[in-house]
Design an enzyme around this catalytic site. Structure first.
Site, PDB file in Angstrom:
ATOM      1  N   ASP A   1      -2.839 -28.679   3.125  1.00  0.00           N
ATOM      2  CA  ASP A   1      -3.781 -29.678   3.603  1.00  0.00           C
ATOM      3  C   ASP A   1      -3.018 -30.823   4.260  1.00  0.00           C
ATOM      4  O   ASP A   1      -1.958 -31.226   3.774  1.00  0.00           O
ATOM      5  CB  ASP A   1      -4.614 -30.221   2.444  1.00  0.00           C
TER       6      ASP A   1
ATOM      7  N   ASP B   1     -20.636 -44.104   0.003  1.00  0.00           N
ATOM      8  CA  ASP B   1     -19.476 -43.236   0.235  1.00  0.00           C
ATOM      9  C   ASP B   1     -18.318 -43.761  -0.621  1.00  0.00           C
ATOM     10  O   ASP B   1     -17.712 -44.779  -0.316  1.00  0.00           O
ATOM     11  CB  ASP B   1     -19.094 -43.264   1.716  1.00  0.00           C
TER      12      ASP B   1
ATOM     13  N   GLU C   1     -11.758 -43.382   2.497  1.00  0.00           N
ATOM     14  CA  GLU C   1     -12.079 -43.611   3.903  1.00  0.00           C
ATOM     15  C   GLU C   1     -13.336 -44.458   4.045  1.00  0.00           C
ATOM     16  O   GLU C   1     -13.394 -45.408   4.844  1.00  0.00           O
ATOM     17  CB  GLU C   1     -12.264 -42.275   4.636  1.00  0.00           C
TER      18      GLU C   1
ATOM     19  N   PHE D   1     -21.497 -36.246   1.889  1.00  0.00           N
ATOM     20  CA  PHE D   1     -20.670 -35.429   2.784  1.00  0.00           C
ATOM     21  C   PHE D   1     -20.493 -34.038   2.185  1.00  0.00           C
ATOM     22  O   PHE D   1     -20.297 -33.890   0.981  1.00  0.00           O
ATOM     23  CB  PHE D   1     -19.305 -36.091   2.982  1.00  0.00           C
TER      24      PHE D   1
ATOM     25  N   ALA E   1     -18.649 -29.991   3.197  1.00  0.00           N
ATOM     26  CA  ALA E   1     -17.737 -29.303   4.112  1.00  0.00           C
ATOM     27  C   ALA E   1     -18.500 -28.583   5.217  1.00  0.00           C
ATOM     28  O   ALA E   1     -17.954 -28.307   6.288  1.00  0.00           O
ATOM     29  CB  ALA E   1     -16.890 -28.302   3.332  1.00  0.00           C
ATOM     30  N   GLN E   2     -19.780 -28.277   4.966  1.00  0.00           N
ATOM     31  CA  GLN E   2     -20.579 -27.577   5.968  1.00  0.00           C
ATOM     32  C   GLN E   2     -21.132 -28.536   7.017  1.00  0.00           C
ATOM     33  O   GLN E   2     -21.036 -28.291   8.233  1.00  0.00           O
ATOM     34  CB  GLN E   2     -21.736 -26.818   5.293  1.00  0.00           C
ATOM     35  N   THR E   3     -21.723 -29.666   6.570  1.00  0.00           N
ATOM     36  CA  THR E   3     -22.335 -30.609   7.523  1.00  0.00           C
ATOM     37  C   THR E   3     -21.296 -31.501   8.176  1.00  0.00           C
ATOM     38  O   THR E   3     -21.465 -31.920   9.315  1.00  0.00           O
ATOM     39  CB  THR E   3     -23.367 -31.492   6.812  1.00  0.00           C
ATOM     40  N   ARG E   4     -20.230 -31.838   7.437  1.00  0.00           N
ATOM     41  CA  ARG E   4     -19.124 -32.667   7.910  1.00  0.00           C
ATOM     42  C   ARG E   4     -19.596 -34.034   8.404  1.00  0.00           C
ATOM     43  O   ARG E   4     -19.067 -34.583   9.355  1.00  0.00           O
ATOM     44  CB  ARG E   4     -18.322 -31.935   8.983  1.00  0.00           C
TER      45      ARG E   4
ATOM     46  N   ASP F   1     -12.523 -25.381  -1.852  1.00  0.00           N
ATOM     47  CA  ASP F   1     -11.251 -24.665  -1.722  1.00  0.00           C
ATOM     48  C   ASP F   1     -11.210 -23.393  -2.567  1.00  0.00           C
ATOM     49  O   ASP F   1     -10.301 -22.574  -2.404  1.00  0.00           O
ATOM     50  CB  ASP F   1     -10.079 -25.567  -2.161  1.00  0.00           C
TER      51      ASP F   1
END
Length: 674
Positions: A304, A341, A345, A373, A375-378, A514
């Site tokens: 990563d 969030d 970040e 958030f 991993a699919q929609t990002r 992952d």
């Protein structure tokens, strides 16, 4: 046990008195034929020792038979000692882990919401417990509510506290660690006796250790060689009778033991156990010895970007509004989209926004609906007061936008060329601009990749960044390939492509997304701070949760393979040299012409046999430090390693017996013992 006990156990010397005593006792217990049968070479040696003992009882006054008997038993005990010492070192580390597994008072949250006090040994997977400041976490699990600072020194040996937070990829906690601040709710993922540490304790103690495929193959080879030399030795008796030479049984057994590969046979188990021990010393829990060994054969590494190649925790560094949008409006919407969030970040965007807007910064009243958030929609954001605020990868946001500003692509590319990550901000389906998230390469990471390439490995960077940013960072870091805008299925597909071409792949991960790739990879290392799904999918767990640990694990695996290969080379070369001592000694009296083979000019046939046998026994304890510490590893190509291996252990294995046997022979002659 003190906080530094884990570190101290790692630093324990090989020949620590306590370990020596434990291994010495275990050496005699391992003489049990049932246990010895697992090692064909040493089992044959033990049978030979039993037979010479019986002959000695019949010839009680025969010094030669007595000496052969004693040396054979010492050979077997030295072999047992090597394995027992390796196990003792593992148990010493396991004991420090066991200390953290003691039953502790636990507050269980019942289905009704009532809190009951129970013991940690009563917990089972799925239970929810409450842990407050100063309390010990009762078992492995995931934080489902709250954020806290945790002291993991009892497990990792590191005194610096770590932060674990619900809803993030760093939500995993380990039983036996202590809460330093705040309070959390933990969902237990492994019942008493079922945690990764419990499994590892059993593995290093040897109770459930299984031989690796390479170890099994070498064991079968050694068994075949032993059988072949046994047949050769048996035929020597009738050949001797043909030449009117009667070869005593102890002499035949001495010849057999010198011919068979006793050196590697004695050290083989110790090398495998030491490999697991070295992994544990690096705070890596391997689910099997096969995983450690396989690490040495890895061809491709998936790393990563964030936290491994770069420092991690990307921080918002600037705002870039599109034409027609004010900087303040972009900043305000970016801040609102980051409410809820909890990632570094997201928090950095809010912090940078406050610095720019001052008193005009929007306040998070927690009235909106948070869009998490994935991993699919990002992308992520907030729905509040009839407005939709979103931020995320440029392509993901563009797909949902009603209009696309003409200068957006130019801004995204410019931010990406700088090596920053562009995050596009949108309000009510209207794109307002870009937030730049900056990250920097870890110091020395490029040099580490040079070392990996010298070992013949390909390094592949995995990142959620767009291809332009990924290409810039990949070029700066010096990796061989990269996967940009990586989704879980992208990682999985890449691993499968590599494996289809005959390559072995290793990767490290911490999140649930992952898990599929960790399960598919030949070596999957899950961070201990990660989710339970990741830890279940991988075949190793890194207690330190250090993303660069993958490189260290590969070096440990390669050192294991090198050590086994080096000792095997030495053992075979060693045996070839011993032939020149013992075979001429057997037939020299009946066939004087064979005296030309007595190149060492040994004093007498009896002295030659005893000298070879004594050297054969002594070389085992002399090689124990190499077997346990491992051959010094240097990142270089396979051809260079082979040449070095042959020069040191091949040539050394031929020369050492000539010197050693001659010195022993001279000592025996001076002492009039043969």
């Amino acid at each position: 046990m003190s906080k530094l006990s884990r570190k101290n156990s790692r630093k324990a010397t090989i020949f620590e008195p306590a370990l020596i005593r434990a291994a010495f006792r275990q050496s005699f217990l391992m003489l049990n034929p049932v246990k010895m049968a697992r090692n064909p070479v040493m089992f044959v040696t033990e049978i030979g020792a039993v037979l010479t003992t019986l002959v000695w009882f019949l010839e009680i006054a025969n010094f030669h038979t007595c000496a052969v008997t004693v040396i054979l038993w010492l050979t077997v005990l030295f072999a047992n000692f090597a394995e027992a010492l390796a196990e003792a070192r593992g148990k010493a580390q396991a004991d420090s882990l066991k200390d953290s597994r003691r039953a502790t008072p636990t507050r269980l949250v019942a289905e009704s919401g009532e809190i009951r006090n129970i013991g940690s040994d009563e917990l089972k997977a799925g239970d929810v417990v409450v842990v407050s400041t100063g309390e010990v976490i009762p078992g492995d699990g995931e934080v489902i509510e709250g954020v806290a600072s945790i002291d993991e020194s009892a497990i990792t040996g590191e005194s610096a506290p770590v932060v674990r937070e619900a809803g993030s990829d760093r939500s995993g906690v380990t039983g036996g660690t202590r809460l330093l601040s705040d309070g959390i709710k933990v969902k237990i993922t492994a019942g008493a006796g079922e945690s990764f540490l419990d499994k590892m304790i059993g593995l290093v103690e040897g109770a459930v250790r299984q031989k690796t495929p390479n170890e099994l193959a070498l064991t079968v080879t050694l068994a075949g060689l032993t059988l072949g030399f046994l047949l050769v030795t048996v035929t020597l008796y009738p050949i001797g009778r043909y030449f009117d030479v009667t070869i005593p049984l102890p002499t035949l057994i001495a010849l057999l033991v010198c011919l068979i590969p006793t050196t590697i046979g004695a050290l083989l188990a110790a090398v495998g156990l030491a490999g697991i021990d070295r992994a544990l010393s690096a705070n890596v829990l391997a689910k099997s010895g096969k995983a450690v060994e396989l690490a040495g054969d890895i061809d491709t590494l998936l790393l990563d970007k964030t936290g491994t190649i770069t420092v991690g925790n990307r921080m918002a560094s600037d705002f870039f509004p599109v034409a027609g949008v004010s900087r303040n409006r972009l900043t305000e919407s970016a801040v609102r989209a980051s409410f809820g969030d909890a990632t570094p970040e997201g928090k950095s965007i809010v912090k940078l926004g406050k610095a720019e807007l001052g008193d005009n910064t929007p306040r998070d009243l927690r009235t909106g609906r948070v869009i998490e958030f994935t991993a699919q929609t990002r992308l992520s954001g907030v729905d509040d007061n009839g407005h939709e605020y979103r931020k995320g990868a440029s392509d993901a946001v563009v797909e949902q936008a009603e209009t696309i500003p003409g200068d957006l692509q130019k801004i995204v590319e410019e931010v990406a060329r700088r090596g920053s990550t562009p995050i596009v901000v949108m309000e009510d389906r209207a794109i307002l601009g870009v937030v730049a998230l900056s990250d920097v390469l870890k110091p020395g990471i490029r040099d580490r990749f040079v070392r990996l390439r010298a070992m013949g490995l390909r390094v592949v960077m995995v990142t959620g960044d767009n291809p332009l940013t990924a290409e810039t960072i990949a070029r700066e870091a010096g990796v061989d390939d990269f996967i940009a805008e990586a989704k879980p299925e992208d990682k999985l597909a890449y691993i499968r492509r590599e494996q289809a071409q005959g390559r072995l792949v290793a990767m490290m991960g911490d999140g649930t997304n992952d898990a599929p790739a960790l399960a598919q990879a030949d070596i999957g290392i899950a961070m201990n701070s990660g989710t339970q799904a990741a830890k279940e999918a991988g075949n190793m767990v890194d207690l330190d949760s250090d993303p660069t640990k993958l490189i260290e694990v590969i070096e440990i695996g390669k050192q294991l393979l090198m050590t086994r290969g080096s000792l095997t080379t030495f053992s075979i070369a060693n045996d070839m040299a011993k032939y020149f001592a013992i075979i001429p000694a057997i037939f020299m009296l009946a066939i004087p012409e064979l005296s030309v083979l007595n190149v060492m000019k040994l004093a007498t046939p009896s002295s030659a046999i005893l000298s070879a046998l004594i050297f054969n026994a002594l070389v085992i304890p002399l090689l124990i430090p190499i077997a346990l510490k491992g051959v010094a590893y240097r990142p270089t190509g396979a051809d260079a390693l082979l040449a070095r291996n042959l020069a040191i252990y091949g040539l050394g294995g031929v020369i050492a017996p000539f010197i050693g046997i001659k010195l022993i022979d001279m000592t025996l002659a001076v002492c009039h013992l043969a």
